[in-house]
Design a protein around this motif. Structure first.
Motif, PDB file in Angstrom:
ATOM      1  N   ARG A  66      24.142   5.855  26.696  1.00 35.99           N
ATOM      2  CA  ARG A  66      23.124   5.082  27.667  1.00 35.99           C
ATOM      3  C   ARG A  66      21.229   5.612  27.806  1.00 35.99           C
ATOM      4  NH1 ARG A  66      26.444   4.087  33.181  1.00 35.99           N
ATOM      5  NH2 ARG A  66      28.491   3.920  32.204  1.00 35.99           N
ATOM      6  N   LEU A  67      21.989   7.215  27.663  1.00 33.36           N
ATOM      7  CA  LEU A  67      19.855   7.185  27.653  1.00 33.36           C
ATOM      8  C   LEU A  67      19.208   7.242  26.009  1.00 33.36           C
ATOM      9  CD1 LEU A  67      20.729  10.544  30.051  1.00 33.36           C
ATOM     10  CD2 LEU A  67      19.920   8.166  30.805  1.00 33.36           C
ATOM     11  N   TYR A  68      20.096   7.841  24.859  1.00 33.97           N
ATOM     12  CA  TYR A  68      19.803   7.940  24.097  1.00 33.97           C
ATOM     13  C   TYR A  68      20.664   7.250  22.860  1.00 33.97           C
ATOM     14  CZ  TYR A  68      17.501  12.005  26.083  1.00 33.97           C
ATOM     15  OH  TYR A  68      16.512  12.367  27.080  1.00 33.97           O
ATOM     16  N   PRO A  69      19.517   6.691  22.028  1.00 34.39           N
ATOM     17  CA  PRO A  69      20.676   4.936  21.664  1.00 34.39           C
ATOM     18  C   PRO A  69      21.435   6.154  19.788  1.00 34.39           C
ATOM     19  CG  PRO A  69      18.551   5.201  20.929  1.00 34.39           C
ATOM     20  CD  PRO A  69      18.673   5.848  21.973  1.00 34.39           C
ATOM     21  N   ALA A 123      20.976  22.939  35.603  1.00 33.13           N
ATOM     22  CA  ALA A 123      19.526  21.916  34.370  1.00 33.13           C
ATOM     23  C   ALA A 123      20.029  22.392  33.323  1.00 33.13           C
ATOM     24  CB  ALA A 123      18.528  22.652  35.066  1.00 33.13           C
ATOM     25  N   ASP A 124      19.902  24.148  32.654  1.00 30.67           N
ATOM     26  CA  ASP A 124      19.611  24.551  31.127  1.00 30.67           C
ATOM     27  C   ASP A 124      21.083  23.489  30.181  1.00 30.67           C
ATOM     28  OD1 ASP A 124      18.124  25.956  31.767  1.00 30.67           O
ATOM     29  OD2 ASP A 124      19.907  27.836  32.473  1.00 30.67           O
ATOM     30  N   VAL A 125      22.065  22.733  30.342  1.00 25.39           N
ATOM     31  CA  VAL A 125      23.017  22.239  29.975  1.00 25.39           C
ATOM     32  C   VAL A 125      22.210  21.076  30.353  1.00 25.39           C
ATOM     33  CG1 VAL A 125      25.562  21.128  29.896  1.00 25.39           C
ATOM     34  CG2 VAL A 125      24.668  23.008  31.093  1.00 25.39           C
ATOM     35  N   ALA A 126      21.751  20.385  30.992  1.00 25.46           N
ATOM     36  CA  ALA A 126      21.339  18.853  30.688  1.00 25.46           C
ATOM     37  C   ALA A 126      20.276  19.610  29.539  1.00 25.46           C
ATOM     38  CB  ALA A 126      20.548  18.230  32.597  1.00 25.46           C
ATOM     39  N   SER A 127      19.460  20.244  30.294  1.00 25.08           N
ATOM     40  CA  SER A 127      17.938  19.872  29.228  1.00 25.08           C
ATOM     41  C   SER A 127      18.206  20.354  27.624  1.00 25.08           C
ATOM     42  CB  SER A 127      17.371  21.764  29.642  1.00 25.08           C
ATOM     43  OG  SER A 127      15.744  21.248  28.631  1.00 25.08           O
ATOM     44  N   ARG A 128      19.441  21.087  26.944  1.00 23.77           N
ATOM     45  CA  ARG A 128      20.264  21.186  26.111  1.00 23.77           C
ATOM     46  C   ARG A 128      20.601  20.178  25.406  1.00 23.77           C
ATOM     47  NH1 ARG A 128      22.432  25.645  26.993  1.00 23.77           N
ATOM     48  NH2 ARG A 128      24.547  24.890  27.508  1.00 23.77           N
ATOM     49  N   ALA A 129      21.796  19.405  26.215  1.00 21.87           N
ATOM     50  CA  ALA A 129      22.263  18.470  25.639  1.00 21.87           C
ATOM     51  C   ALA A 129      20.948  17.554  25.508  1.00 21.87           C
ATOM     52  CB  ALA A 129      23.497  17.755  26.872  1.00 21.87           C
ATOM     53  N   GLN A 130      19.734  16.902  26.128  1.00 23.16           N
ATOM     54  CA  GLN A 130      19.135  15.938  26.178  1.00 23.16           C
ATOM     55  C   GLN A 130      18.129  16.343  24.614  1.00 23.16           C
ATOM     56  OE1 GLN A 130      16.961  14.047  29.101  1.00 23.16           O
ATOM     57  NE2 GLN A 130      17.475  16.090  30.407  1.00 23.16           N
ATOM     58  N   ASP A 131      17.301  18.078  24.104  1.00 26.28           N
ATOM     59  CA  ASP A 131      17.087  18.059  23.418  1.00 26.28           C
ATOM     60  C   ASP A 131      18.117  18.072  21.870  1.00 26.28           C
ATOM     61  OD1 ASP A 131      14.860  19.782  22.138  1.00 26.28           O
ATOM     62  OD2 ASP A 131      16.185  20.985  21.393  1.00 26.28           O
ATOM     63  N   GLU A 132      19.090  18.471  22.008  1.00 25.81           N
ATOM     64  CA  GLU A 132      20.350  18.010  20.851  1.00 25.81           C
ATOM     65  C   GLU A 132      19.932  16.663  20.330  1.00 25.81           C
ATOM     66  OE1 GLU A 132      23.922  19.469  22.072  1.00 25.81           O
ATOM     67  OE2 GLU A 132      23.432  21.669  21.748  1.00 25.81           O
ATOM     68  N   GLU A 133      20.431  15.691  20.941  1.00 30.79           N
ATOM     69  CA  GLU A 133      20.138  14.250  21.226  1.00 30.79           C
ATOM     70  C   GLU A 133      17.998  13.950  21.059  1.00 30.79           C
ATOM     71  OE1 GLU A 133      22.762  11.856  21.674  1.00 30.79           O
ATOM     72  OE2 GLU A 133      23.708  13.737  20.925  1.00 30.79           O
ATOM     73  N   ILE A 134      17.386  14.503  20.729  1.00 37.35           N
ATOM     74  CA  ILE A 134      16.128  14.316  20.940  1.00 37.35           C
ATOM     75  C   ILE A 134      16.349  14.145  19.198  1.00 37.35           C
ATOM     76  CG2 ILE A 134      13.656  14.439  20.687  1.00 37.35           C
ATOM     77  CD1 ILE A 134      14.280  14.647  24.027  1.00 37.35           C
ATOM     78  N   THR A 135      16.579  15.387  19.080  1.00 36.81           N
ATOM     79  CA  THR A 135      16.366  16.280  17.430  1.00 36.81           C
ATOM     80  C   THR A 135      16.993  15.197  17.067  1.00 36.81           C
ATOM     81  OG1 THR A 135      16.239  18.430  18.205  1.00 36.81           O
ATOM     82  CG2 THR A 135      17.348  17.622  16.579  1.00 36.81           C
ATOM     83  N   ARG A 136      18.319  14.726  17.193  1.00 37.41           N
ATOM     84  CA  ARG A 136      18.796  13.915  16.357  1.00 37.41           C
ATOM     85  C   ARG A 136      18.172  12.651  15.751  1.00 37.41           C
ATOM     86  NH1 ARG A 136      21.547   9.415  17.017  1.00 37.41           N
ATOM     87  NH2 ARG A 136      21.210   9.989  19.669  1.00 37.41           N
ATOM     88  N   LEU A 137      17.515  11.822  17.235  1.00 42.17           N
ATOM     89  CA  LEU A 137      16.818  10.605  16.971  1.00 42.17           C
ATOM     90  C   LEU A 137      15.812  10.944  15.532  1.00 42.17           C
ATOM     91  CD1 LEU A 137      16.588   9.634  20.490  1.00 42.17           C
ATOM     92  CD2 LEU A 137      17.960   8.321  18.148  1.00 42.17           C
ATOM     93  N   ILE A 138      15.349  11.900  16.305  1.00 42.80           N
ATOM     94  CA  ILE A 138      13.267  12.281  15.191  1.00 42.80           C
ATOM     95  C   ILE A 138      14.156  12.457  14.494  1.00 42.80           C
ATOM     96  CG2 ILE A 138      12.337  14.751  14.201  1.00 42.80           C
ATOM     97  CD1 ILE A 138      12.356  14.794  17.766  1.00 42.80           C
ATOM     98  N   GLY A 139      15.676  12.911  13.494  1.00 39.80           N
ATOM     99  CA  GLY A 139      16.133  12.942  12.268  1.00 39.80           C
ATOM    100  C   GLY A 139      16.592  12.015  11.604  1.00 39.80           C
ATOM    101  N   GLN A 140      16.844  10.900  12.461  1.00 36.20           N
ATOM    102  CA  GLN A 140      17.529   9.576  12.041  1.00 36.20           C
ATOM    103  C   GLN A 140      16.274   8.976  11.899  1.00 36.20           C
ATOM    104  OE1 GLN A 140      19.685   8.397  15.172  1.00 36.20           O
ATOM    105  NE2 GLN A 140      21.389   8.437  14.429  1.00 36.20           N
ATOM    106  N   PHE A 141      15.027   8.668  12.655  1.00 32.32           N
ATOM    107  CA  PHE A 141      13.645   8.195  12.227  1.00 32.32           C
ATOM    108  C   PHE A 141      13.096   8.726  11.024  1.00 32.32           C
ATOM    109  CE2 PHE A 141      15.877   6.015  15.472  1.00 32.32           C
ATOM    110  CZ  PHE A 141      16.218   4.845  14.827  1.00 32.32           C
TER     111      PHE A 141
END
Length: 222
Positions: A66-69, A123-141
């Motif tokens: 929903r947040l990170y495609p 907040a730590d859980v939310a921040s870590r999960a978001q960073d993992e998704e961002i890192t995934r997207l960076i790798g894909q693009f």
């Protein structure tokens, strides 16, 4: 068995919708299993059974798309740029679309705030999960080697995150009204210029080359 699977899917969606509503209304630090269960009309025991608790629910919500495609390999291959102009446009488009979604969704912005909370497990859980998704997207693009894509993205994504939170508090930056569409058009145009310059460098450098991949051109650096 199929009916049970369908029922679980529907219940999961109801819980996720309830979580999103509570998150938008109360903020991350006021979300709790009891509130989500009450809003969803389910037992809190069910939330623990499906997600393992609030932290599991937060992580699931962030990673469900929903947040990170979530792009399939076939879609990513279709998006692969064939030249530096396409590369810059691709990076610009993905980043601006992501943050348009954040600006339009209160729950998303509440999760962005998680990065500003200290000594808070949720907040730590939310921040870590978001960073993992961002890192995934960076790798894909990335589509480019021998470039510090993570550092470049950290700067641009960090800036867009901060500006988005400033806008939520009716703040300005460098005199730009972040609550106006005109203000964000200027910000997005600046991002476009930044990524266009990075894409251009990919072929202007003496050490760069374009290597043709199957049915497309991929950009690689020697």
């Amino acid at each position: 068995m199929e009916k049970v699977k369908r029922n679980r899917t529907k219940t999961t969606e109801r819980i996720i919708d309830a979580f999103e509503e509570v998150l938008a209304e109360r903020g991350l630090q006021s979300v709790g299993v009891n509130r989500v269960a009450e809003r969803a009309g389910v037992s809190k025991v069910l939330i623990y059974r499906y997600f393992g608790g609030l932290e599991g629910l937060i992580s699931y919500y962030i990673k469900m798309g929903r947040l990170y495609p979530n792009f399939s390999e076939s879609v990513l291959e279709q998006l692969r740029p064939s030249n530096e102009d396409e590369l810059g446009r691709l990076w610009h488009k993905q980043l601006t679309q992501l943050f348009r979604q954040f600006r339009s969704n209160k729950a998303s912005r509440e999760l962005l705030k998680a990065n500003t909370f200290a000594n808070d497990l949720t907040a730590d859980v939310a921040s870590r999960a978001q960073d993992e998704e961002i890192t995934r997207l960076i790798g894909q693009f990335s589509f480019v080697t021998d470039v510090d894509n993570e550092a470049i993205s950290a700067v641009t994504i960090g800036a867009m995150s901060y500006l988005t939170l400033l806008a939520d508090h009716n703040r300005t930056m460098a005199g730009i009204n972040l609550r106006s569409e005109e203000g964000w058009r200027r910000i997005e145009h600046a991002i476009k210029l930044i990524y266009s310059s990075i894409g251009k460098r990919a072929v202007d450098s003496e050490n760069s080359t374009l290597i043709k991949a199957e049915n497309t051109l991929g950009i690689y650096w020697k």
